[in-house]
Motif scaffolding. Structure first.
Motif, short mmCIF file in Angstrom:
data_model
loop_
_atom_site.label_atom_id
_atom_site.label_comp_id
_atom_site.label_asym_id
_atom_site.label_seq_id
_atom_site.Cartn_x
_atom_site.Cartn_y
_atom_site.Cartn_z
N GLY A 1 -11.60 -2.24 -10.25
CA GLY A 1 -11.91 -3.56 -10.78
C GLY A 1 -10.88 -4.62 -10.44
N VAL A 2 -10.30 -4.52 -9.25
CA VAL A 2 -9.33 -5.51 -8.79
C VAL A 2 -9.81 -6.07 -7.46
N ALA A 3 -9.06 -7.03 -6.92
CA ALA A 3 -9.41 -7.61 -5.62
C ALA A 3 -8.76 -6.79 -4.51
N ILE A 4 -9.31 -6.89 -3.31
CA ILE A 4 -8.76 -6.15 -2.18
C ILE A 4 -7.31 -6.57 -1.92
N GLU A 5 -6.97 -7.81 -2.25
CA GLU A 5 -5.61 -8.30 -2.04
C GLU A 5 -4.59 -7.61 -2.95
N ASN A 6 -5.08 -6.85 -3.92
CA ASN A 6 -4.19 -6.14 -4.85
C ASN A 6 -3.98 -4.69 -4.46
N VAL A 7 -4.48 -4.28 -3.27
CA VAL A 7 -4.44 -2.88 -2.87
C VAL A 7 -3.78 -2.75 -1.50
N ALA B 1 -4.47 15.04 4.29
CA ALA B 1 -4.85 13.77 4.90
C ALA B 1 -3.76 12.72 4.78
N ARG B 2 -2.88 12.85 3.77
CA ARG B 2 -1.76 11.93 3.54
C ARG B 2 -2.26 10.50 3.34
N ILE B 3 -3.08 10.31 2.33
CA ILE B 3 -3.58 8.98 2.00
C ILE B 3 -3.22 8.66 0.55
N GLY B 4 -2.43 7.62 0.36
CA GLY B 4 -2.12 7.13 -0.97
C GLY B 4 -2.35 5.63 -1.02
N TYR B 5 -2.25 5.07 -2.21
CA TYR B 5 -2.40 3.62 -2.31
C TYR B 5 -1.61 3.10 -3.49
N ALA B 6 -1.33 1.80 -3.45
CA ALA B 6 -0.63 1.13 -4.53
C ALA B 6 -1.43 -0.09 -4.94
N ILE B 7 -1.37 -0.41 -6.22
CA ILE B 7 -2.06 -1.57 -6.79
C ILE B 7 -1.03 -2.43 -7.49
N GLY B 8 -1.08 -3.72 -7.22
CA GLY B 8 -0.12 -4.62 -7.86
C GLY B 8 -0.50 -6.07 -7.67
N GLU B 9 0.38 -6.93 -8.10
CA GLU B 9 0.20 -8.37 -7.96
C GLU B 9 0.14 -8.73 -6.47
N SER C 1 1.20 -10.99 -4.34
CA SER C 1 2.35 -11.32 -3.49
C SER C 1 3.20 -10.09 -3.21
N VAL C 2 3.24 -9.15 -4.15
CA VAL C 2 3.96 -7.90 -3.93
C VAL C 2 3.22 -7.05 -2.90
N ILE C 3 1.92 -6.92 -3.08
CA ILE C 3 1.13 -6.11 -2.15
C ILE C 3 1.15 -6.71 -0.75
N GLU C 4 1.10 -8.03 -0.66
CA GLU C 4 1.15 -8.70 0.65
C GLU C 4 2.44 -8.37 1.40
N ALA C 5 3.54 -8.22 0.66
CA ALA C 5 4.82 -7.94 1.30
C ALA C 5 4.84 -6.57 1.99
N PHE C 6 4.01 -5.64 1.53
CA PHE C 6 3.94 -4.34 2.21
C PHE C 6 3.54 -4.51 3.67
N ASP C 7 2.72 -5.52 3.96
CA ASP C 7 2.29 -5.73 5.34
C ASP C 7 3.46 -6.09 6.26
N LYS C 8 4.56 -6.56 5.70
CA LYS C 8 5.72 -6.92 6.51
C LYS C 8 6.47 -5.69 7.00
#
Length: 370
Positions: free
Chosen positions: A81-87, A230-238, A240-247
Motif C-alpha cells: 500500500g505504498v508508492a513505487i517511489e518508496n521501494v 535468488a537473492r532478492i530483497g527490498y527496502a521500503i522508506g521515505e 528521498s531515502v529510497i531515491e538515494a539508493f539509485d546513486k
C-alpha cells in the motif's frame, strides 16, 4: 611484485567470515548432510507459480534484468500500500544493508546494534569504518529501549534492530516498535530488519510510515517465500531515502530469473499462507523434540527455533558438534548470554525425523565431554 595499498579501513580489519556455509562444511567433512537445518532457508520451497516462471525465464537468461525493477517494485508497492517511489530492490537484505552503510556511514561514526544479532550487518559497518557499539540481549530478545538510549548517548548515525530477531526468534509487538520509533533521536536512522516478519504473529510489524525518513524497513524473498538462492530483497522508506539508493546500487545487480520469480511469488499469497502454516507446524515439532530430550525451546516468530541446552556455552558447542557429526547441519549463537543455545531451522517431517533421531545421542556425547 607490489600491489596498490588497501584503504586504511580495509587494511586494519582481520579476516572475517560472517558465516561458514553448509557447502564448505560438507567439503571439509567429505560427505553431505542428511538434514540441512542451519541456514534458515525454507526447505518447503517456493511457490510452484514462481518455479514455473523462473523455469520459463531461464531460456531468456541471455537478457539482463530490468535495471529499474519496475514490475517487481510495482507489485511490492501494491502489496504494502505504498508508492513505487518508496521501494528499492536489492541483492537480498544483505546487499541493501551494505548500500545503506555507503549512503549514511562515515568513518568513525557510531552504529548501535545488539551483541549477537545478525553478524553480516556488523561486517558492512566495519568495512565502511563505522564504530560498532554492542548492547547485550535482555531476556533473550533485543533490548530495544536500551538500544535507543545508547544511540542517543552516542549520537549514533544508525541503529539496527531485527524484528523478529535472528538468532533467537524473539520479537516485539508492533505497538511497542511504534513507541520506540517515536523515541529516536533526530540524527539516527533506524534500520528495521523484518526478514522474518511473514512468519511472525499478526501485529508484529509496525505500520510503514513513508513520511518518516528516519526508518527504513527491510524485507526479503529468502525466508517465507522460499527464494534464498535468488537473492532478492527490498527496502521500503521515505522517497528521498529510497531515491538515494539509485546513486549507489548496482543497477544490473539483480539476476533476471530471480526478479521474475519474486514477482510471481509475491502475487501468490495463497502459497505464502500455506508455507507459513508449514513453518509454524515445524516450529511446534522442533519444540516438542527439544522438550522430549530435556532441553528448553524458546518461543519463536521466525522460521527456526532457538533451543536452550541448559548448561554453558561449551556444552552447547558439544551438542552442536555431535549433531554435525551425525549429519545434521544446525548453528548456534556465539554472543555471551545466548551462547548456551543452538538454533534449528524449520524443515519437512523427514528432515525433523533425522534431527529427532540424532539429538538424544548428541546430548549424550555432550554430557560425556562436559
Amino acid at each position: 611484485m607490489s600491489r596498490p595499498p588497501f584503504t586504511p579501513t580495509i587494511a586494519s580489519l582481520p579476516k572475517l567470515v560472517p558465516f561458514v556455509g553448509p557447502e564448505a562444511l560438507e567439503r571439509a567433512r567429505g560427505r553431505p548432510f542428511s538434514a540441512r537445518l542451519g541456514a534458515n532457508e525454507s526447505i518447503f520451497g517456493s511457490s510452484p507459480k514462481a518455479v514455473a516462471a523462473m523455469r520459463e525465464a531461464a531460456a531468456e537468461n541471455w537478457k539482463y534484468s530490468d535495471p529499474e525493477n519496475f514490475e517487481l517494485r510495482s507489485a511490492i508497492a501494491d502489496h504494502h500500500g505504498v508508492a513505487i517511489e518508496n521501494v528499492v530492490v536489492g541483492e537480498g537484505i544483505d546487499g541493501l544493508l551494505g548500500l545503506t552503510c555507503t549512503m549514511f556511514l562515515t568513518p568513525g561514526a557510531h552504529v548501535v546494534t545488539t551483541d549477537g544479532a545478525y553478524p553480516t550487518f556488523n561486517f558492512h559497518v566495519r568495512a565502511h569504518g563505522g564504530v560498532l557499539d554492542l548492547v547485550p540481549m535482555h531476556d533473550m530478545r533485543e533490548d530495544v529501549p536500551r538500544l535507543i538510549e545508547s544511540a542517543k548517548a552516542l549520537s549514533a548515525r544508525m541503529l539496527y534492530v531485527s524484528n523478529p530477531n535472528n538468532p533467537m526468534g524473539s520479537w516485539w509487538p508492533a505497538e511497542a516498535m511504534t513507541q520506540f520509533i517515536g523515541a529516536l533521536a533526530p540524527e539516527t536512522l533506524l534500520i528495521l530488519d523484518e526478514a522474518y516478519v511473514e512468519t511472525a504473529p499478526e501485529g508484529t510489524a509496525p505500520p510503514i510510515d513513508i513520511s518518516n525518513p528516519q526508518v527504513v524497513h527491510y524485507r526479503t524473498f529468502s525466508k517465507a517465500y522460499g527464494l534464498a538462492g535468488a537473492r532478492i530483497g527490498y527496502a521500503i522508506g521515505e522517497s528521498s531515502v529510497i531515491e538515494a539508493f539509485d546513486k549507489v546500487r548496482n543497477h544490473y545487480g539483480i539476476n533476471r530469473v530471480g526478479q521474475i520469480g519474486a514477482l510471481a511469488a509475491i502475487r501468490d499469497q495463497a502459497y505464502l499462507r500455506d508455507a507459513v502454516g508449514a513453518i509454524a507446524a515445524a516450529r511446534e515439532r522442533i519444540a516438542a523434540i527439544a522438550s522430549a530430550n530435556g532441553l528448553s525451546p524458546l518461543p519463536s516468530a521466525a522460521n527456526f527455533v532457538a533451543i536452550d541446552c541448559g548448561r554453558d556455552a561449551a556444552f552447547a558447542e558439544h551438542v552442536l558438534k555431535a549433531l554435525l557429526d551425525r549429519d545434521v547441519f544446525v548453528r548456534k549463537p556465539i554472543a555471551k548470554g545466548i551462547d548456551h543455545c543452538i538454533r534449528v531451522s524449520c524443515g519437512r517431517d523427514e528432515d525433523l525425523d533425522v534431527f529427532a533421531k540424532a539429538l538424544p545421542a548428541a546430548i549424550e556425547d555432550a554430557r560425556r565431554l562436559s
